[in-house]
Structure formats: structure tokens, C-alpha cells
Design a protein around this motif. Structure first.
Motif, mmCIF file in Angstrom:
data_model
loop_
_atom_site.group_PDB
_atom_site.id
_atom_site.type_symbol
_atom_site.label_atom_id
_atom_site.label_comp_id
_atom_site.label_asym_id
_atom_site.label_seq_id
_atom_site.Cartn_x
_atom_site.Cartn_y
_atom_site.Cartn_z
ATOM 1 N N THR A 2 29.460 21.742 31.286
ATOM 2 C CA THR A 2 28.540 20.811 30.673
ATOM 3 C C THR A 2 29.068 20.342 29.323
ATOM 4 O O THR A 2 29.970 20.935 28.734
ATOM 5 C CB THR A 2 27.174 21.475 30.455
ATOM 6 O OG1 THR A 2 27.330 22.584 29.559
ATOM 7 C CG2 THR A 2 26.594 21.972 31.760
ATOM 8 N N SER A 5 26.399 21.564 23.635
ATOM 9 C CA SER A 5 25.194 21.257 22.874
ATOM 10 C C SER A 5 25.425 21.612 21.412
ATOM 11 O O SER A 5 26.036 22.637 21.102
ATOM 12 C CB SER A 5 24.004 22.052 23.414
ATOM 13 O OG SER A 5 22.874 21.892 22.584
ATOM 14 N N TRP A 32 26.063 26.300 30.931
ATOM 15 C CA TRP A 32 25.793 25.849 29.559
ATOM 16 C C TRP A 32 26.992 26.064 28.650
ATOM 17 O O TRP A 32 27.817 26.946 28.864
ATOM 18 C CB TRP A 32 24.598 26.613 28.986
ATOM 19 C CG TRP A 32 24.000 25.917 27.801
ATOM 20 C CD1 TRP A 32 24.150 26.244 26.480
ATOM 21 C CD2 TRP A 32 23.176 24.757 27.835
ATOM 22 N NE1 TRP A 32 23.467 25.362 25.689
ATOM 23 C CE2 TRP A 32 22.860 24.418 26.492
ATOM 24 C CE3 TRP A 32 22.684 23.948 28.859
ATOM 25 C CZ2 TRP A 32 22.066 23.328 26.160
ATOM 26 C CZ3 TRP A 32 21.885 22.859 28.535
ATOM 27 C CH2 TRP A 32 21.580 22.555 27.201
ATOM 28 N N ILE A 104 18.936 27.959 33.447
ATOM 29 C CA ILE A 104 19.229 27.694 32.033
ATOM 30 C C ILE A 104 18.986 26.237 31.676
ATOM 31 O O ILE A 104 18.325 25.923 30.674
ATOM 32 C CB ILE A 104 20.680 28.101 31.702
ATOM 33 C CG1 ILE A 104 20.842 29.614 31.764
ATOM 34 C CG2 ILE A 104 21.078 27.573 30.316
ATOM 35 C CD1 ILE A 104 22.273 30.095 31.565
ATOM 36 N N VAL A 105 19.506 25.325 32.467
ATOM 37 C CA VAL A 105 19.384 23.905 32.148
ATOM 38 C C VAL A 105 17.924 23.480 32.091
ATOM 39 O O VAL A 105 17.499 22.745 31.183
ATOM 40 C CB VAL A 105 20.168 23.052 33.163
ATOM 41 C CG1 VAL A 105 19.880 21.565 32.955
ATOM 42 C CG2 VAL A 105 21.663 23.317 33.040
ATOM 43 N N MET A 108 16.332 24.814 28.883
ATOM 44 C CA MET A 108 16.800 24.061 27.727
ATOM 45 C C MET A 108 16.177 22.668 27.685
ATOM 46 O O MET A 108 15.839 22.154 26.602
ATOM 47 C CB MET A 108 18.320 23.952 27.756
ATOM 48 C CG MET A 108 19.057 25.280 27.607
ATOM 49 S SD MET A 108 18.731 26.081 26.015
ATOM 50 C CE MET A 108 20.225 27.102 25.864
#
Length: 261
Positions: A2, A5, A32, A104-105, A108
Motif C-alpha cells: 500500500t 500513510s 499496511w 486493518i484497511v 484505518m
């Protein structure tokens, strides 16, 4: 992989987790970027493989504590370092393979849509989950919801959560508690006292058998005694805050909590 972030990271505390740590980290990194692992004084060498992974992966960072201090203490060290690096939120994820990296995605995204909120994983237990553990957590859930006047803590002990870092770190700096098994429940209660919105998001839980690499440091007598003392302390704090909590409920009528699916 990904896109990295700049605001949200995954924090994985680990103490003598064994080979399952590498699997957990690899799965988290597949979902992530970035992922940080805080090794809480492990002596089993389980962090060596993660160190090798981190040397070749800029999205993975390893922090080591010199001695075992507890889950909450490890997370606080990670949070302080994360805030210094400019991060605002962290998803706490256990190292033992129970928490699903595939969620997780979604967790988030829920946090990004409501940055002030505490996003709580709501465990969906499979048939392999120990019945004693599943039934026993209902006691802590009852007390946590009483202590917050039913603000909406779906599960007080499930550690798969996205925390806004600044308010949680501020609460932890004010007390010497919240460092071991008492961390998850007390963090939820104190953040609810602060007025953070609570979002519950159902996620499946996987209990691994020992032959699958499952590791548990839960000690029924010791940890339940710790939780009992914690709830006694929180009840005292609840009584002091009762007028404020009651006024909040009366002036801001709303559902107990948002639940996402």
C-alpha cells in the motif's frame, strides 16, 4: 504494498511470541505501510527475524525495550516515538496471530473518516475460542460500560483498535497504571470519559492451538486480580465523574455507539 500513510501506522507489541511473530508482521505489512514492532524485552529470539526483515524494508521498524514492562508500556513507547515522527493514530495489533490483518484497511478507513474517534474491534468468536475466556470477558464488559454510563464500549478487552495518539498518551502519562493486562479496558474507559466518539467494528478472532504456534501469556488468577483492582479504581473515578457523564448523556442524546459492518 500500500501507499505509505503519514498519519496512521500499525503498532505490534510482542513478548516471547515465537515464530508466529514473523507471520503476523508479514501479514500486517501486506496490508499496511508502515508497521512498527515493539519488542517488550523478549528473550526467545523471536525478534531476530523481524530485525532482518526491517533491515530490508523501510516500511517496517523495530523498537526494542531492554526488559519486559507489559503491553501498555510497550505501546506507550511506540506511541511516543510515533508522535515524534508525526503520526496521529495507531492501530494496536497483537503479535500472536489472533487479530486479522485483512481487517486493518477497514479499521484505518473508519478512523480516517472520524479522526476523533476510538475505533474498537468487536470480536466475532469462532468455535475454537475458549469458552471460559469468552464468558469471562462479559464481566469486564459490564463494568466498563457501567463506568462510562454505557457510552458504547462493545468489548473492553479486545486489543485490535485504532487509537488517536495524543489523548491516549496524555491519559497514560497521568497514571502509573495501564501498563500491563489492564491496558485495554482502562484505555477504552478513560478515552470514553474524555468524550471521544466510539465506533465498534465487528472483526473475526482466531485462537491458534499450540501446535499452530499459538502463544498466550494470560494467567487466569493473576490477570483477573489485576482487572478487579483496575475496575475498583475506575469505579472511584466514575463516581467523581458521574454528574459530568450524566449531563453528557442528557444533553447529547444519541445511540450508545456507532457500529460499522
Amino acid at each position: 504494498m500500500t501507499t505509505p500513510s503519514r498519519s496512521h501506522l500499525v503498532l505490534i507489541p510482542s513478548f516471547n511470541t515465537g515464530p508466529i511473530l514473523t507471520e503476523t508482521v508479514r501479514a500486517a505489512r501486506g496490508a499496511w505501510d508502515p508497521v512498527w514492532v515493539v519488542v517488550d524485552g523478549s528473550t526467545d529470539g523471536s525478534d531476530d527475524a523481524v530485525a532482518a526483515m526491517a533491515a530490508a524494508d523501510p516500511g517496517l521498524r523495530l523498537l526494542r525495550l531492554p526488559r519486559n514492562a507489559g503491553k501498555g508500556a510497550a505501546l506507550l513507547q511506540g506511541m511516543e516515538a510515533a508522535m515524534s515522527a508525526g503520526f496521529t493514530h495507531a492501530l494496536a495489533m497483537d503479535a500472536d496471530g489472533q487479530h486479522p490483518s485483512g481487517e486493518i484497511v477497514g479499521m484505518m478507513a473508519a478512523s480516517a473518516a472520524a479522526p476523533r474517534a476510538l475505533v474498537l474491534g468487536l470480536p466475532v468468536f469462532g468455535p475454537e475460542a475458549p469458552a471460559l475466556r469468552v464468558r469471562g470477558r462479559r464481566v469486564s464488559n459490564f463494568w466498563a460500560n457501567l463506568e462510562t454510563l454505557w457510552a458504547g464500549i462493545g468489548d473492553s478487552l479486545f486489543g485490535f483498535r485504532v487509537y488517536p495518539l495524543a489523548p491516549l498518551a496524555a491519559e497514560m502519562r497521568r497514571t502509573r497504571w495501564m501498563r500491563r493486562y489492564d491496558f485495554d479496558a482502562e484505555a477504552a474507559v478513560r478515552l470514553a470519559w474524555r468524550g471521544l466518539p466510539l465506533i465498534n467494528r465487528p472483526v473475526p478472532v482466531r485462537y491458534l492451538a499450540r501446535e499452530e504456534g499459538g502463544v498466550s501469556h494470560f494467567r487466569y488468577g493473576r490477570d483477573n486480580l489485576l482487572l478487579t483492582g483496575m475496575h475498583l479504581r475506575l469505579m472511584a473515578g466514575f463516581l467523581l465523574r458521574l454528574p459530568m457523564l450524566a449531563a453528557r448523556r442528557l444533553t447529547r442524546p444519541r445511540p450508545a455507539a456507532a457500529t460499522l459492518r
